[in-house]
Write a protein that holds these residues in place. Structure first.
Motif, short mmCIF file in Angstrom:
data_model
loop_
_atom_site.label_atom_id
_atom_site.label_comp_id
_atom_site.label_asym_id
_atom_site.label_seq_id
_atom_site.Cartn_x
_atom_site.Cartn_y
_atom_site.Cartn_z
N SER A 188 0.84 -1.21 0.00
CA SER A 188 0.00 0.00 0.00
C SER A 188 0.87 1.25 0.00
CB SER A 188 -0.92 0.01 1.22
OG SER A 188 -1.85 -1.05 1.16
N ARG A 189 1.98 1.20 0.75
CA ARG A 189 2.88 2.36 0.79
C ARG A 189 3.40 2.69 -0.60
NH1 ARG A 189 5.35 -0.25 5.35
NH2 ARG A 189 7.31 -0.57 4.22
N GLN A 190 3.83 1.68 -1.32
CA GLN A 190 4.38 1.90 -2.65
C GLN A 190 3.33 2.45 -3.62
OE1 GLN A 190 7.66 1.80 -3.12
NE2 GLN A 190 7.64 1.29 -0.93
N LYS A 191 2.11 2.00 -3.49
CA LYS A 191 1.04 2.50 -4.36
C LYS A 191 0.75 3.97 -4.07
CE LYS A 191 -1.42 -1.87 -5.16
NZ LYS A 191 -2.71 -2.62 -4.94
N GLU A 192 0.66 4.30 -2.78
CA GLU A 192 0.35 5.68 -2.39
C GLU A 192 1.48 6.63 -2.81
OE1 GLU A 192 -2.52 6.55 -1.24
OE2 GLU A 192 -3.28 4.54 -0.94
N ILE A 193 2.72 6.19 -2.60
CA ILE A 193 3.87 7.03 -2.95
C ILE A 193 3.96 7.21 -4.46
CG2 ILE A 193 6.40 7.14 -2.93
CD1 ILE A 193 6.25 5.67 -0.19
N ALA A 194 3.67 6.17 -5.20
CA ALA A 194 3.69 6.25 -6.67
C ALA A 194 2.68 7.28 -7.16
CB ALA A 194 3.40 4.89 -7.28
N LYS A 195 1.51 7.33 -6.53
CA LYS A 195 0.50 8.32 -6.90
C LYS A 195 1.03 9.73 -6.70
CE LYS A 195 -3.63 5.62 -5.59
NZ LYS A 195 -4.78 5.59 -4.64
N VAL A 196 1.66 9.94 -5.55
CA VAL A 196 2.16 11.27 -5.21
C VAL A 196 3.28 11.70 -6.15
CG1 VAL A 196 3.36 12.62 -3.44
CG2 VAL A 196 1.50 11.08 -2.79
N LEU A 197 4.21 10.79 -6.42
CA LEU A 197 5.34 11.13 -7.29
C LEU A 197 4.91 11.40 -8.72
CD1 LEU A 197 8.08 8.62 -6.04
CD2 LEU A 197 7.73 11.01 -5.40
N ALA A 198 3.74 10.88 -9.09
CA ALA A 198 3.24 11.09 -10.45
C ALA A 198 2.57 12.46 -10.61
CB ALA A 198 2.24 9.99 -10.81
N TYR A 199 2.27 13.09 -9.50
CA TYR A 199 1.62 14.41 -9.54
C TYR A 199 2.60 15.50 -9.97
CZ TYR A 199 -3.05 13.65 -7.63
OH TYR A 199 -4.36 13.29 -7.47
N ASP A 200 2.06 16.57 -10.52
CA ASP A 200 2.86 17.76 -10.83
C ASP A 200 3.00 18.57 -9.55
OD1 ASP A 200 4.13 19.97 -11.87
OD2 ASP A 200 2.32 20.80 -12.81
N CYS A 201 3.84 18.10 -8.64
CA CYS A 201 3.97 18.73 -7.33
C CYS A 201 4.49 20.16 -7.41
CB CYS A 201 4.87 17.89 -6.43
SG CYS A 201 4.13 16.30 -5.98
N ARG A 202 5.36 20.41 -8.38
CA ARG A 202 5.88 21.77 -8.53
C ARG A 202 4.77 22.73 -8.92
NH1 ARG A 202 11.30 21.61 -8.05
NH2 ARG A 202 12.30 19.59 -8.40
N GLY A 203 3.96 22.30 -9.86
CA GLY A 203 2.86 23.14 -10.29
C GLY A 203 1.85 23.36 -9.19
N ILE A 204 1.52 22.28 -8.46
CA ILE A 204 0.56 22.38 -7.36
C ILE A 204 1.10 23.29 -6.25
CG2 ILE A 204 -0.64 21.11 -5.54
CD1 ILE A 204 -0.71 18.71 -7.39
#
Length: 249
Positions: A188-204
């Motif tokens: 579950s940790r890996q799935k949740e982290i993968a979701k986050v890393l796929a986001y445009d965090c800089r833009g957000i």
């Protein structure tokens, strides 16, 4: 800046302080700068906020509320509550990685006892709701102990380092540790982290900070309008009562 009535001074101070903190940096902002911008004495500032740290605590509280509302929108899109905490941590790390002013603001918040106390209590209550299923038997003390570890990891994520490790890789490790503290399983940790890393965090991150300033102004304006409305209502009641006294005299 145009002056409002005296009753609004406290909220003017918050507005100007937040603008300085986000543009010049917390460390580079002084009560004197805020006072001069508003045409006040420094004593007027310290009357409402004894120290600059008290002002920082107010702005941090507003930013936390705003961030959580913004992240709530992401939860509605299906990111998941646990991942939203990771996204919040990632966003702060990203903006600190790009801006010295932002890094100064967040590091100052972590180093402030007032801010730490607020953050800890706020995050503990949030963790209780989000991780209730994976930590069903935890006591308040265990959640507080967990938050101490989480805050340490979050602080470490924004402090500059000489190690040449890409931000995403550093954050993946930190987020994995944060979720593991709350007993989230490895898969579950890996799935949740993968979701986050796929986001445009800089833009957000940029959007959140930009819209936060508008949020502070809107919140202050709404508070001011309510104060003035209440004052007008009290004045109206006072006048009506006086008229009644004279009519019965």
């Amino acid at each position: 800046m145009a002056r409002r009535r005296v009753v609004t001074t406290k909220y003017e101070i918050i507005q100007v302080a937040s603008e300085f903190f986000m543009s010049a940096g917390y460390s580079n902002t002084s009560p004197k700068m805020i006072a001069e911008e508003l045409g006040l004495s420094t004593g007027n500032i310290t009357y409402y906020f004894p120290t600059k740290e008290h002002l920082l605590a107010v702005v941090v509280e507003m930013l936390c509320d705003f961030q959580w509302k913004m992240l709530g929108l992401e939860v509605d899109k299906g990111i998941g509550s646990a991942a939203s905490i990771c996204l919040e941590t990632m966003m702060v790390a990203v903006v600190c990685d790009e801006s010295e002013v932002a890094r100064d603001f967040f590091i100052s918040a972590f180093q402030s006892e007032l801010c730490r106390n607020y953050l800890r209590c706020n995050h503990v209550e949030r963790a209780k709701r989000i991780f209730a299923k994976v930590c069903p038997d935890w006591t308040d003390e265990q959640f507080h102990q967990a938050e101490l570890l989480v805050m340490g990891l979050q602080y470490a994520a924004i402090v500059p380092t000489d190690a040449n490790i890409p931000l995403k890789k550093r954050m993946a490790g930190a987020l994995n540790q944060i979720l593991s503290i709350y007993n989230v399983g490895a898969e579950s940790r890996q799935k949740e982290i993968a979701k986050v890393l796929a986001y445009d965090c800089r833009g957000i991150s940029k959007r959140v900070l930009r819209e936060f300033m508008g949020y502070v102004k809107k919140t202050n304006d709404q508070t001011l309008n309510q104060i003035l409305k209440n004052n007008r209502r009290k004045s109206s009641i006072t006048v009506s009562d006086a008229d009644a006294v004279y009519a019965n005299a």
